[in-house]
Design a protein around this motif. Structure first.
Motif, PDB file in Angstrom:
ATOM      1  N   MET A 182       0.778   3.032  -3.491  1.00  0.00           N
ATOM      2  CA  MET A 182      -0.388   3.793  -3.536  1.00  0.00           C
ATOM      3  C   MET A 182       0.073   5.222  -2.746  1.00  0.00           C
ATOM      4  SD  MET A 182      -2.494   1.851  -4.722  1.00  0.00           S
ATOM      5  CE  MET A 182      -4.088   2.903  -4.546  1.00  0.00           C
ATOM      6  N   LEU A 213      -1.336  -3.716  -6.500  1.00  0.00           N
ATOM      7  CA  LEU A 213      -2.457  -3.912  -6.007  1.00  0.00           C
ATOM      8  C   LEU A 213      -2.621  -5.522  -5.507  1.00  0.00           C
ATOM      9  CD1 LEU A 213      -4.935  -1.524  -7.981  1.00  0.00           C
ATOM     10  CD2 LEU A 213      -4.620  -1.565  -5.451  1.00  0.00           C
ATOM     11  N   LEU A 269       0.628  -1.225   0.084  1.00  0.00           N
ATOM     12  CA  LEU A 269       0.032   0.338  -0.012  1.00  0.00           C
ATOM     13  C   LEU A 269       0.943   1.148   0.157  1.00  0.00           C
ATOM     14  CD1 LEU A 269      -3.048   1.286   0.401  1.00  0.00           C
ATOM     15  CD2 LEU A 269      -2.073   1.442   2.820  1.00  0.00           C
ATOM     16  N   ALA A 271     -12.369   3.776 -10.046  1.00  0.00           N
ATOM     17  CA  ALA A 271     -11.682   5.066 -10.379  1.00  0.00           C
ATOM     18  C   ALA A 271     -11.972   5.253 -12.038  1.00  0.00           C
ATOM     19  CB  ALA A 271     -10.384   5.111 -10.443  1.00  0.00           C
ATOM     20  N   GLU A 312      -8.757  -4.451  -4.404  1.00  0.00           N
ATOM     21  CA  GLU A 312      -7.796  -4.320  -5.426  1.00  0.00           C
ATOM     22  C   GLU A 312      -8.254  -4.687  -6.618  1.00  0.00           C
ATOM     23  OE1 GLU A 312      -7.579  -6.277  -2.285  1.00  0.00           O
ATOM     24  OE2 GLU A 312      -5.895  -5.727  -1.223  1.00  0.00           O
ATOM     25  N   ASP A 313      -9.440  -5.712  -6.588  1.00  0.00           N
ATOM     26  CA  ASP A 313      -9.623  -5.845  -8.221  1.00  0.00           C
ATOM     27  C   ASP A 313     -10.733  -5.032  -8.609  1.00  0.00           C
ATOM     28  OD1 ASP A 313      -8.333  -8.362  -7.800  1.00  0.00           O
ATOM     29  OD2 ASP A 313     -10.134  -9.409  -6.885  1.00  0.00           O
ATOM     30  N   LYS A 373      -0.539  -6.442  -2.914  1.00  0.00           N
ATOM     31  CA  LYS A 373      -1.227  -6.062  -1.409  1.00  0.00           C
ATOM     32  C   LYS A 373      -2.334  -6.980  -1.473  1.00  0.00           C
ATOM     33  CE  LYS A 373      -4.235  -2.102  -0.425  1.00  0.00           C
ATOM     34  NZ  LYS A 373      -5.170  -2.483  -0.015  1.00  0.00           N
ATOM     35  N   LYS A 374      -3.086  -7.544  -2.386  1.00  0.00           N
ATOM     36  CA  LYS A 374      -4.060  -8.484  -2.069  1.00  0.00           C
ATOM     37  C   LYS A 374      -3.548  -9.785  -1.507  1.00  0.00           C
ATOM     38  CE  LYS A 374      -8.095 -10.774  -4.457  1.00  0.00           C
ATOM     39  NZ  LYS A 374      -8.668 -10.915  -5.857  1.00  0.00           N
ATOM     40  N   ILE A 410      -3.772   6.182  -8.539  1.00  0.00           N
ATOM     41  CA  ILE A 410      -5.118   6.298  -9.705  1.00  0.00           C
ATOM     42  C   ILE A 410      -4.386   7.290 -10.716  1.00  0.00           C
ATOM     43  CG2 ILE A 410      -7.303   6.725 -10.010  1.00  0.00           C
ATOM     44  CD1 ILE A 410      -7.445   6.051  -6.988  1.00  0.00           C
ATOM     45  N   LEU A 461      -9.634   1.082  -0.911  1.00  0.00           N
ATOM     46  CA  LEU A 461      -8.122   0.692  -1.237  1.00  0.00           C
ATOM     47  C   LEU A 461      -7.886  -0.727  -1.297  1.00  0.00           C
ATOM     48  CD1 LEU A 461      -6.040   3.419  -0.123  1.00  0.00           C
ATOM     49  CD2 LEU A 461      -7.049   3.393  -2.070  1.00  0.00           C
ATOM     50  N   LEU A 518     -10.700  -1.661  -7.533  1.00  0.00           N
ATOM     51  CA  LEU A 518     -10.548  -0.104  -7.261  1.00  0.00           C
ATOM     52  C   LEU A 518     -10.396   0.809  -8.592  1.00  0.00           C
ATOM     53  CD1 LEU A 518      -9.804   2.329  -5.260  1.00  0.00           C
ATOM     54  CD2 LEU A 518      -7.447   1.483  -5.525  1.00  0.00           C
ATOM     55  N   LEU A 519      -9.437   0.159  -9.919  1.00  0.00           N
ATOM     56  CA  LEU A 519      -9.349   0.817 -11.068  1.00  0.00           C
ATOM     57  C   LEU A 519     -10.474   1.009 -11.799  1.00  0.00           C
ATOM     58  CD1 LEU A 519      -5.547  -0.268 -11.883  1.00  0.00           C
ATOM     59  CD2 LEU A 519      -6.348   1.873 -10.673  1.00  0.00           C
ATOM     60  N   GLN A 533      -3.777   6.004 -14.648  1.00  0.00           N
ATOM     61  CA  GLN A 533      -4.183   6.531 -15.609  1.00  0.00           C
ATOM     62  C   GLN A 533      -3.370   7.442 -16.814  1.00  0.00           C
ATOM     63  OE1 GLN A 533      -7.377   8.876 -13.495  1.00  0.00           O
ATOM     64  NE2 GLN A 533      -8.647   7.180 -13.431  1.00  0.00           N
TER      65      GLN A 533
END
Lengths: 443, 260
Positions: free
Chosen positions: A118, A148, A114, B36, B29-30, A151-152, A131, B26, B32-33, A135
């Motif tokens: 992040m 991510l 994280l 967004a 994880e699967d 983190k998962k 984010i 947050l 979030l994007l 993008q």
């Protein structure tokens, strides 16, 4: 966000520092171009944990202290149970001890991933958030996705062993409520194998980030264990010769209050350097003091970065953090490979009057707990000193050192630089009072 | 507002709390994007440096009101929000820090701080709905992240969230978890606790400790009698009901005595 007053007393205010946990502010005051004052102001309202722990049963403590922090609840549970178990002298069988270490590995992976991806990396790459980073280009999107997924993977460990990612329910005095089933544990291995590769890539990627030159002679403080990288146990050591048992902590460190902050600060009781008792805890301190205890794979990955360790530049903390992700994944795989379901989920906890201390390594650094219980195991007194309280004085000192270089910059640029100094420490302000405003005043 | 913003604007605000509920976003994880991509994350201090400005289509509020500054801030947040959803036990019931509401905040201050006069705090920690109108309350300490995704999706689609308000007991039965109270004699708040965790504690061989707060129509008195008959002492009973959702009305008035 920022504002300027007259020429001689220019003031920059960032109302709330972003990408940290909790709420805080920061003031740098200049008078006639000279730095007059630096304050890390934590305005997160107090929640009084130490007060309402009084009168509670020892068994309730790990559920309550978990709520101090949504990012590192396992750390609070670990320091709580170890301190309380020290009162009657409960010793856990090796299988239960291994299970606790495995749970902690999960929290290190999720919390570090994280912070790296992040909260911290956007600073080095000039993005407002991960984010925005994702993008910006397909390459960055893949990097954020890797973060991510890592983190998962950490969260999955906490999930299986603890029951859920935030405020796990399975930790109790003497062990756990229920032993994870063999099939639940086996299900974790495949993803952790992916995570090992992703963590190696993370180390390589972090090492390519541009690190501003900001070295200093810090006192790094961390646990040190006789044969493993420290998590739940060890002596407290520093690069300046500190070497004490956890119960000696109050003899060597002192908590004090400053008018500008709702978080108590901590310093060395008998300062032994030019830094006036400030000290540095967290991944960089741990790695500097314990690299020789890491598995070969992690030591080789560290060497391959070309970054010298021990390292005294706080910006390289992101590399230390990435090395610890790799270490925690590697440890988790080892522990899962050796996993033998313990014969019983917990050993008996027989309450006794007394005082117990414990220090464990939260993702952000050492977390000290002290409890005093009566004969029935009811809490009479509790003291909790989170890593962010301990790093606060050091963060202020870094800001003081940074401040003279901010004079020529625009308010916006100065604010960002100051925030970056703070984010190196991955501060958890919810913990310390249980976020940050930057205010630069120029007179 | 939809005309001026092509994507709905989402804001995440924090008051007194541990950050765990906003972290749940947050922790998706699967998703979030994808989230967004569907909304503009216009304010979310834990995740982005973007400054606070403008209005929001959906606001998620974590944390309780516990300082004079926060009292003003929540009114400002409400003025900026089309829909305001509170997330978690702090925002919906005052949180564990509401335990001060029975005690003496000055005494608490003295236990924790050497110079209490530096600290600005209110005597009580209270839920958001005591101060401003709230469009939906999502329970839990912490919230369930799947329910959070459901709430965000529902508000974006203009429908009510599908979040059941029955008791944890129902979740146990659905999951096939053997009743820990009936089978093992473990005190459990499952009969009066709001669903959402997926019968977590009973599936880990322990009693529910009520972190989602009271379920709809919770019969607290009946469970209190049951627990007493099982030998749970007054003090333990009081602690069981008065921890993470102590200030929720059904638990607040639960016959447990205020702390001395």
């Amino acid at each position: 966000m920022t504002q300027a007053t007259d020429k001689a007393t220019r003031t920059i205010t960032v109302q709330a520092l972003a990408r940290v946990e909790g709420e805080g502010a920061l003031t740098i005051r200049f008078r006639d171009g000279q730095v007059e004052r630096v304050e890390l102001r934590i305005y997160e309202p107090p929640r009084f944990y130490e007060a309402f722990l009084r009168g509670r049963a020892a068994a309730e403590v790990p559920d309550i202290t978990a709520r101090i922090c949504g990012i590192c609840p396992v750390a609070y549970q670990m320091s709580s149970v170890h301190a309380l178990e020290n009162i009657p002298g409960v010793v856990l069988p090796p299988e239960l001890r291994a299970l606790r270490r495995l749970l902690y590995c999960g929290e290190w992976i999720e919390s570090h991933a994280l912070h790296i991806y992040m909260l911290h990396a956007p600073d080095f790459l000039g993005f407002e958030s991960a984010i925005a980073m994702a993008q910006a280009s397909p390459t960055y999107a893949d990097i954020v996705r890797r973060g991510l997924r890592l983190k998962k993977a950490g969260n999955s460990l906490v999930n299986v062993i603890g029951g859920r990612e935030v405020h796990p329910v399975n930790v109790r005095l003497g062990g756990f409520y229920r032993i994870p089933r063999a099939n639940e544990m086996a299900g974790l291995v495949e993803e952790l194998k992916w995570a090992r590769e992703a963590a190696l890539q993370t180390v390589r990627w972090c090492a390519t980030l541009p690190f501003p030159d900001f070295e200093d002679d810090y006192e790094f403080v961390a646990l040190r264990h006789s044969d493993e990288y420290p998590m739940n146990e060890g002596r407290l050591v520093s690069n300046r010769g500190l070497d004490i048992a956890p119960e000696e902590y109050p003899d060597h460190f002192i908590e004090y209050q400053v008018p500008h902050s709702n978080a108590l600060q901590s310093r060395r009781r008998f300062p032994c350097g030019a830094d006036d008792g400030a000290y540095f805890v967290g991944p960089l301190a741990r790695w500097n003091l314990n690299a020789d205890r890491a598995p070969a794979l992690v030591r080789e990955a560290a060497a391959a970065t070309g970054i010298p360790f021990p390292n005294r530049n706080p910006y390289t903390s992101i590399v230390a953090r990435s090395l610890e992700v790799l270490l925690a994944v590697e440890e988790a795989l080892r522990l899962l490979h050796q996993y033998q379901p313990p014969p019983r989920p917990a050993v008996d906890y027989l309450a006794r009057a007394g005082v117990g201390h414990a220090i464990t390594e939260a993702p952000r650094g050492i977390l000290y707990h002290r409890y005093e219980t009566d004969a029935a195991g009811v809490i009479r007194n509790a003291t909790i000193i989170p890593p962010t309280s301990q790093n606060q004085r050091q963060m202020e000192r870094d800001l003081k050192r940074l401040a003279p270089t901010l004079g020529e910059l625009s308010n916006e640029e100065a604010a960002l630089k100051a925030e970056r100094v703070i984010r190196n420490y991955d501060p958890c302000i919810s913990c310390a009072t249980h976020f940050l405003k930057l205010k630069v005043e120029r007179r | 507002m939809a005309e001026t913003h092509p994507k709905p604007r989402l804001g995440v605000f924090k008051f007194a709390s541990c950050d765990g509920c906003q972290l749940s976003l947050l922790d998706c994880e699967d998703e979030l994007l994808a989230v967004a991509g569907a909304v503009e994350i216009a304010y979310f201090l834990e995740a982005t440096r973007r400054p606070l400005e403008g209005e929001f289509d959906l606001v998620l509020v974590e944390g309780s009101i516990s300082s004079p500054e926060q009292l003003e801030q929540i009114k400002d947040v409400r003025r900026r929000s089309r829909f305001l959803v509170t997330i978690g036990a702090c925002a919906t019931a005052g949180g564990i820090q509401a335990l001060r509401n029975w005690g003496h905040v000055q005494e608490y201050l003295q236990i924790v701080y050497a110079q209490p006069e530096y600290i600005q705090t209110l005597a009580a920690s209270t839920p958001i709905a005591e101060h401003v109108p709230v469009d939906f309350e999502l329970r839990g300490c912490p919230i369930n992240k799947r329910q959070l995704v459901e709430v965000i999706s529902a508000f974006l689609a203009g429908r009510r969230p599908n979040v059941p308000n029955h008791a944890v007991c129902v979740e146990c039965k659905r999951a096939g978890v053997v009743c820990v109270m009936a089978a093992q004699g473990i005190p459990c708040l499952g009969p009066i606790t709001h669903a959402g965790c997926g019968a977590l504690c009973p599936s880990y061989d322990r009693g529910c400790y009520g972190c989602f707060g009271p379920s709809k129509g919770a019969n607290v008195l009946a469970l209190t009698h049951q627990l007493q008959s099982m030998g749970v002492k007054d003090k333990a009973l009081e602690h069981l009901l008065h921890t993470f959702n102590a200030w929720a009305p059904e638990f607040r008035e639960s016959g447990a005595k205020p702390a001395e």
